[in-house]
Enzyme design. Structure first.
Site, PDB file in Angstrom:
ATOM      1  N   LYS A 125      41.376  63.334  18.705  1.00 30.94           N
ATOM      2  CA  LYS A 125      42.601  62.680  18.809  1.00 30.94           C
ATOM      3  C   LYS A 125      43.457  64.149  18.912  1.00 30.94           C
ATOM      4  O   LYS A 125      42.744  64.546  18.084  1.00 30.94           O
ATOM      5  CB  LYS A 125      43.155  62.185  18.203  1.00 30.94           C
ATOM      6  CG  LYS A 125      42.985  62.191  16.726  1.00 30.94           C
ATOM      7  CD  LYS A 125      44.168  62.984  16.537  1.00 30.94           C
ATOM      8  CE  LYS A 125      44.591  63.623  14.473  1.00 30.94           C
ATOM      9  NZ  LYS A 125      45.152  63.787  14.061  1.00 30.94           N
TER      10      LYS A 125
ATOM     11  N   ASP B 118      43.706  58.287   9.683  1.00 32.51           N
ATOM     12  CA  ASP B 118      43.405  58.846  11.310  1.00 32.51           C
ATOM     13  C   ASP B 118      42.281  57.678  11.389  1.00 32.51           C
ATOM     14  O   ASP B 118      41.780  57.829  12.904  1.00 32.51           O
ATOM     15  CB  ASP B 118      43.279  59.832  11.238  1.00 32.51           C
ATOM     16  CG  ASP B 118      44.245  60.847  10.932  1.00 32.51           C
ATOM     17  OD1 ASP B 118      45.030  60.174  11.489  1.00 32.51           O
ATOM     18  OD2 ASP B 118      44.050  62.269  11.313  1.00 32.51           O
TER      19      ASP B 118
HETATM   20  O1  C5P Z   1      44.580  59.260   4.967  1.00 33.63           O
HETATM   21  P1  C5P Z   1      44.398  60.758   4.779  1.00 33.63           P
HETATM   22  O2  C5P Z   1      43.107  60.911   3.696  1.00 33.63           O
HETATM   23  O3  C5P Z   1      43.498  61.120   6.001  1.00 33.63           O
HETATM   24  O4  C5P Z   1      44.834  61.753   4.371  1.00 33.63           O
HETATM   25  C1  C5P Z   1      44.745  62.835   3.900  1.00 33.63           C
HETATM   26  C2  C5P Z   1      46.023  63.393   3.097  1.00 33.63           C
HETATM   27  O5  C5P Z   1      46.771  63.595   4.053  1.00 33.63           O
HETATM   28  C3  C5P Z   1      46.375  62.227   2.366  1.00 33.63           C
HETATM   29  O6  C5P Z   1      46.089  62.633   0.559  1.00 33.63           O
HETATM   30  C4  C5P Z   1      48.300  62.831   1.610  1.00 33.63           C
HETATM   31  O7  C5P Z   1      48.709  64.216   1.755  1.00 33.63           O
HETATM   32  C5  C5P Z   1      47.729  63.241   3.811  1.00 33.63           C
HETATM   33  N1  C5P Z   1      48.578  62.416   4.817  1.00 33.63           N
HETATM   34  C6  C5P Z   1      50.417  62.354   4.189  1.00 33.63           C
HETATM   35  N2  C5P Z   1      50.793  61.357   5.202  1.00 33.63           N
HETATM   36  C7  C5P Z   1      50.120  59.958   6.255  1.00 33.63           C
HETATM   37  C8  C5P Z   1      49.063  60.760   5.960  1.00 33.63           C
HETATM   38  C9  C5P Z   1      48.227  61.985   5.962  1.00 33.63           C
HETATM   39  O8  C5P Z   1      50.726  62.844   3.249  1.00 33.63           O
HETATM   40  N3  C5P Z   1      50.566  59.299   6.895  1.00 33.63           N
END
Ligand code: C5P
Length: 310
Positions: free
Chosen positions: A9, A137
């Protein structure tokens, strides 16, 4: 054996709200799926095992932190399978830690592949819920196309889009950590005196001009509407990306931005031919490791019919 293709993406809009109490940020995240993608193969096996091929395979963790392995275990647990068996192979084309959700794509592909291999027939809505448990994601990698992601990015609404847009991705040497880029965004906001909490920063919304550009299939209008609230944070951590963005613009890109949390840079071209020329110019510019021309939108994680045998 089941083979699943899954897209990377780019975020054509990444509006970042304030830091929430749970450590995530509220987003207005317009995801766009591109043909540059990974292939994940699921074959019968003992336990959950994983291999990876491709130029960047050495950077992919093959332990239980890999989202594909976690996805297989989560799906098995959801169905009460005590002793799941699968060998997963990832053919990796999406840049690793590049801001293109490559790890999330593999998680989504593993959900679809294991569901088929184990004959589970999990409803799509349940796969989306499992995907959201794996990461912000991952649900979009199942859905594909173009979608607005709210909440932390996992609450999806498919968006209307006309035609095909042509993209070039300039891949950097080395990745950027997504949590580190979000932290830098908060730090820059504090430094600017605007505050970084969710009571200080207004909740973002999708830009009407961007939605109109997608709906009408107008590349110049989309180029003008591209925004990424993480871009200044990615540039602060990796100042050399400014030269990559400038090289793409000088070589004829009609739009340029950092992809997600970076460090991959995304460029919009006016057509397929312009994208090929732009990729060649960027690869020769010395401002990136390599560059790929591709297009989108494309569907989400899907079983490749001709490569599947029982
Ligand atoms: O959801 P995911 O594990 O991909 O997110 C990785 C990190 O990215 C989270 O731990 C956070 O630090 C940051 N993040 C965030 N806000 C979001 C998505 C991700 O702060 N909406």
């Amino acid at each position: 054996m089941i083979k699943v293709r899954v897209p990377a993406k780019v975020n054509v809009q990444l509006g970042v709200g304030g830091l929430r109490a749970d450590g995530f940020h509220d987003l207005a995240n317009v995801f766009f799926a591109v043909a540059l993608g990974d292939e994940v193969t699921a074959a019968p096996g003992e336990g959950v095992t994983l291999t990876c091929s491709g130029p960047d395979a050495a950077q992919v963790p093959l332990d239980d932190t890999n989202l594909a392995a976690r996805a297989a275990r989560l799906l098995a647990a959801h169905h009460g399978l005590a002793d799941p068996g699968v060998h997963l192979h990832i053919a990796k084309a999406i840049p690793v830690a590049g801001g293109m959700a490559g790890g999330s794509a593999d998680g989504a592909a593993a959900l679809v592949a294991c569901d088929a291999l184990w004959g589970l027939d999990t409803p799509f809505e349940n796969l989306l819920d499992l995907a959201a448990e794996l990461g912000s994601d991952v649900p979009f990698a199942l859905l594909g196309g173009v979608a607005l992601g709210r909440g932390r990015g996992e609450i999806l609404e498919a968006l209307p889009v006309t035609g095909t847009f042509h993209w070039v991705f300039a891949v950097a040497d080395g990745g950027l950590s997504t949590p580190a880029v979000f932290r830098e965004c908060d730090r820059l906001r504090e430094e600017a005196g605007t505050g970084s909490g969710d009571t200080d920063v207004p909740t973002p919304d999708a830009a009407p001009a961007l939605l109109a550009a997608l709906a009408t299939g107008d590349p110049a209008a989309l180029a003008a509407a591209l925004t990424n609230d993480l871009q200044s944070a990615a540039l602060s951590l990796r100042p050399s990306l400014a030269a990559t963005l400038a090289a793409g613009t000088e070589a004829g890109a009609i739009g340029a931005l950092v992809s997600g949390s970076g460090p991959t840079c995304a460029f919009l071209a006016k057509d397929a031919e312009a994208a090929e020329a732009l990729a060649t110019a960027l690869a020769a510019s010395g401002t990136c490791r390599t560059a790929h021309a591709t297009y989108g939108p494309v569907p989400g994680a899907a079983i490749h019919p001709r490569a599947t045998e029982s």
